[in-house]
Motif scaffolding. Structure first.
Motif, short mmCIF file in Angstrom:
data_model
loop_
_atom_site.label_atom_id
_atom_site.label_comp_id
_atom_site.label_asym_id
_atom_site.label_seq_id
_atom_site.Cartn_x
_atom_site.Cartn_y
_atom_site.Cartn_z
N LYS A 145 0.83 -1.21 0.00
CA LYS A 145 0.00 0.00 0.00
C LYS A 145 0.86 1.26 0.00
O LYS A 145 1.61 1.51 0.95
CB LYS A 145 -0.93 0.01 1.22
CG LYS A 145 -1.96 1.14 1.18
CD LYS A 145 -3.01 0.98 2.27
CE LYS A 145 -4.05 2.09 2.20
NZ LYS A 145 -4.86 2.02 0.96
N THR A 146 0.73 2.05 -1.07
CA THR A 146 1.45 3.32 -1.18
C THR A 146 0.50 4.45 -1.57
O THR A 146 0.96 5.54 -1.92
CB THR A 146 2.59 3.22 -2.20
OG1 THR A 146 2.04 2.80 -3.47
CG2 THR A 146 3.66 2.24 -1.74
N LEU A 166 -13.81 9.27 -7.76
CA LEU A 166 -13.44 7.97 -7.21
C LEU A 166 -13.26 6.92 -8.30
O LEU A 166 -12.29 6.15 -8.30
CB LEU A 166 -14.52 7.51 -6.22
CG LEU A 166 -14.34 6.12 -5.63
CD1 LEU A 166 -13.06 6.03 -4.82
CD2 LEU A 166 -15.55 5.74 -4.77
N GLN A 167 -14.18 6.88 -9.26
CA GLN A 167 -14.14 5.85 -10.29
C GLN A 167 -13.08 6.10 -11.36
O GLN A 167 -12.91 5.29 -12.27
CB GLN A 167 -15.52 5.70 -10.92
CG GLN A 167 -16.58 5.17 -9.96
CD GLN A 167 -17.94 5.01 -10.61
OE1 GLN A 167 -18.05 4.97 -11.83
NE2 GLN A 167 -18.99 4.95 -9.79
N GLY A 178 -3.31 0.51 -11.85
CA GLY A 178 -2.09 0.73 -11.06
C GLY A 178 -2.39 1.36 -9.72
O GLY A 178 -1.78 1.00 -8.70
N ASP A 179 -3.33 2.29 -9.70
CA ASP A 179 -3.72 2.93 -8.44
C ASP A 179 -4.38 1.93 -7.51
O ASP A 179 -4.15 1.94 -6.28
CB ASP A 179 -4.67 4.10 -8.69
CG ASP A 179 -3.97 5.28 -9.35
OD1 ASP A 179 -2.74 5.39 -9.22
OD2 ASP A 179 -4.67 6.08 -9.99
N ALA A 180 -5.25 1.06 -8.06
CA ALA A 180 -5.92 0.06 -7.24
C ALA A 180 -4.91 -0.92 -6.64
O ALA A 180 -5.04 -1.33 -5.48
CB ALA A 180 -6.96 -0.70 -8.07
N TRP A 217 -11.84 -5.29 -6.56
CA TRP A 217 -11.53 -5.43 -5.14
C TRP A 217 -11.64 -4.08 -4.43
O TRP A 217 -12.21 -4.00 -3.33
CB TRP A 217 -10.12 -6.00 -4.97
CG TRP A 217 -9.58 -5.85 -3.59
CD1 TRP A 217 -9.81 -6.66 -2.51
CD2 TRP A 217 -8.72 -4.80 -3.12
NE1 TRP A 217 -9.16 -6.17 -1.40
CE2 TRP A 217 -8.47 -5.04 -1.74
CE3 TRP A 217 -8.12 -3.70 -3.72
CZ2 TRP A 217 -7.67 -4.21 -0.98
CZ3 TRP A 217 -7.32 -2.86 -2.96
CH2 TRP A 217 -7.09 -3.13 -1.61
N TYR A 218 -11.09 -3.04 -5.05
CA TYR A 218 -11.12 -1.74 -4.40
C TYR A 218 -12.55 -1.21 -4.30
O TYR A 218 -12.91 -0.56 -3.32
CB TYR A 218 -10.24 -0.73 -5.13
CG TYR A 218 -10.16 0.57 -4.37
CD1 TYR A 218 -9.44 0.64 -3.19
CD2 TYR A 218 -10.84 1.70 -4.81
CE1 TYR A 218 -9.38 1.81 -2.45
CE2 TYR A 218 -10.79 2.88 -4.08
CZ TYR A 218 -10.06 2.92 -2.90
OH TYR A 218 -10.02 4.08 -2.16
#
Length: 209
Positions: free
Chosen positions: A21-22, A142-143, A148-150, A169-170
């Motif tokens: 998580k980053t 949000l969407q 890559g962000d997820a 998942w996110y």
């Protein structure tokens, strides 16, 4: 540079510790009213940090102006998590046999349901074990999150996520945290990217010295 607390659940703390998580996304305080179409623009004043502004695309509504994002690039965030202090439970001698630790963490416990825990909101700065150095701040819907962000939000892998891809998942994670339907609402969020430092915020300089 400003020091600020930030709350994380036990699964997200484990993702921080594992290096998965980053990024984290948090709701913007102000949201446009229903039916108002807006665009986002980034303003970069000379010699200053950029800030984000909303620009109306319709004459209806009164939403506009600067987006109140409290966290800036360069800020340090000290993580608050569910924890217990020595003395909170009757079997503390088993959790901390040498009694050298004054606090232990739910994210590390193999049987967290057997202990009494203090909610993360009550964690003291001196008990925090993780510090996040903010390297980037974005304001977006949000969407708009990318694959890559997820992944950077702490995706645990296809098997652990019941074979769900990262973005799906996110979506489930967001609804779990913010309530059913919160993903479909597609709110404006602040997306923070950071580097994880596995030290108490006040011990970093002492260790470096």
């Amino acid at each position: 540079m400003t020091d600020r607390p930030i709350l994380f659940s036990a699964p997200m703390v484990r993702a921080l510790l594992d290096g998965r998580k980053t990024q984290t996304r948090r709701l913007c305080k102000d949201q446009p009213p229903p039916g108002v179409t807006i665009i986002r623009k980034t303003i970069r004043p000379f010699g200053k940090e950029p800030y984000h502004a909303f620009e109306r695309r319709t004459k209806f509504g009164n939403f506009g102006g600067e987006v109140p994002v409290k966290i800036s690039r360069g800020d340090r965030l000290w993580v608050k998590e569910t924890h217990a202090r020595v003395g909170d439970n009757g079997d503390d001698h088993m959790a901390c046999p040498d009694l050298t630790r004054l606090v232990y963490y739910r994210a590390d416990d193999v049987q967290p349901e057997l202990s009494r825990w203090r909610p993360s909101i009550f964690m003291r700065r001196q008990d925090s074990r993780l510090t996040l150095l903010v390297t980037d701040v974005r304001v977006e819907r949000l969407q708009d999150i990318s694959i890559g962000d997820a992944l950077a939000e702490g995706w645990p892998g296809a098997v652990e996520a019941n074979k769900m891809p990262a973005t799906k998942w996110y979506r489930h994670l967001w609804d779990e945290i913010n309530g059913a339907g919160s993903w479909d609402a597609n709110p404006w969020v602040a997306a923070y990217t950071f580097t994880v430092i596995k030290q108490n915020i006040d011990q970093i300089e002492k260790v470096a010295a």
